[in-house]
Design a protein around this motif. Structure first.
Motif, PDB file in Angstrom:
ATOM      1  N   GLN A  80      31.299  25.010  29.089  1.00  0.00           N
ATOM      2  CA  GLN A  80      31.244  26.453  29.554  1.00  0.00           C
ATOM      3  C   GLN A  80      29.761  26.554  29.623  1.00  0.00           C
ATOM      4  N   GLU A  81      29.036  27.488  30.259  1.00  0.00           N
ATOM      5  CA  GLU A  81      27.807  27.667  30.598  1.00  0.00           C
ATOM      6  C   GLU A  81      27.659  29.087  30.433  1.00  0.00           C
ATOM      7  N   TRP A  82      26.458  29.654  29.898  1.00  0.00           N
ATOM      8  CA  TRP A  82      25.919  31.013  30.113  1.00  0.00           C
ATOM      9  C   TRP A  82      24.324  30.743  30.448  1.00  0.00           C
ATOM     10  N   SER A  83      23.842  31.833  31.429  1.00  0.00           N
ATOM     11  CA  SER A  83      22.774  31.390  32.115  1.00  0.00           C
ATOM     12  C   SER A  83      21.804  32.715  31.938  1.00  0.00           C
ATOM     13  N   HIS A  84      20.559  32.953  32.166  1.00  0.00           N
ATOM     14  CA  HIS A  84      19.752  34.015  32.022  1.00  0.00           C
ATOM     15  C   HIS A  84      18.394  33.452  32.863  1.00  0.00           C
ATOM     16  N   LEU A 126      22.147  33.935  24.322  1.00  0.00           N
ATOM     17  CA  LEU A 126      23.086  33.583  25.403  1.00  0.00           C
ATOM     18  C   LEU A 126      24.598  33.274  24.837  1.00  0.00           C
ATOM     19  N   ALA A 127      24.705  32.876  23.783  1.00  0.00           N
ATOM     20  CA  ALA A 127      26.124  32.071  23.371  1.00  0.00           C
ATOM     21  C   ALA A 127      26.096  32.297  21.884  1.00  0.00           C
TER      22      ALA A 127
END
Length: 168
Positions: A80-84, A126-127
């Protein structure tokens, strides 16, 4: 490959990632029950970051380059990925292993990883990832947690590394 240039550790990517058995990664074992590692990276000529790696299948990453910071959890083949977005070539990345917050329901026996980046002077989380997924009970591996910096594309220069931890 890693070299020292201008007082900085420079990692040169070779096409491998943290999913490979021999990534471009320089790390050390996690020494404390809870800790925080903050690194300042120059990613103007590459893509890389800081990670907690148990083995090839179990790891968390905070990766920067090409105008984006990506938090990534790879747990036994699931990812799973989260980006900014961010601008510029220098970024501060933070991985903190902390005790879980009280009153969250069931009793937790592990830590919680907080993945954040300082972007334009503001710390952006971010997570949050449950640390049980990086334990010997889940991974069946002997390695243990290793925290370090890595490169997956081009050259990534480590400008600073700050680690703090405790066993309380």
């Amino acid at each position: 490959m890693a070299t020292i240039a201008d007082g900085r550790l420079v990692l040169r990517a070779d096409g491998s990632t943290l999913a490979d058995a021999r990534p471009v990664f320089v790390g050390r074992r996690q020494e404390h029950l809870t800790n925080e590692v903050s690194v300042r990276l120059d990613v103007s000529r590459g893509v890389g970051g800081v990670a907690v790696r148990y083995d090839e299948q179990f790891r968390i990453e905070l990766e920067a380059g090409r105008g984006t910071v990506v938090a990534r959890a790879s747990i036994g083949g699931l990812c799973q990925e989260w980006s900014h977005p961010f601008t510029g070539g220098h970024v501060d990345l933070h991985i903190a292993s902390r005790e879980p917050e009280g009153g969250a329901g069931l009793v937790s026996t592990s830590d919680v990883f907080h993945l954040a980046a300082t972007i334009d002077g503001e710390r952006v989380e971010l997570a949050r990832i449950d640390g049980r997924f990086l334990s010997s009970e889940v991974t069946e591996s002997f390695t243990g947690r290793v925290i370090g910096v890595y490169a997956v594309e081009g050259d990534v220069a480590v400008e600073s590394w700050l680690a703090e931890g405790n066993d309380e």
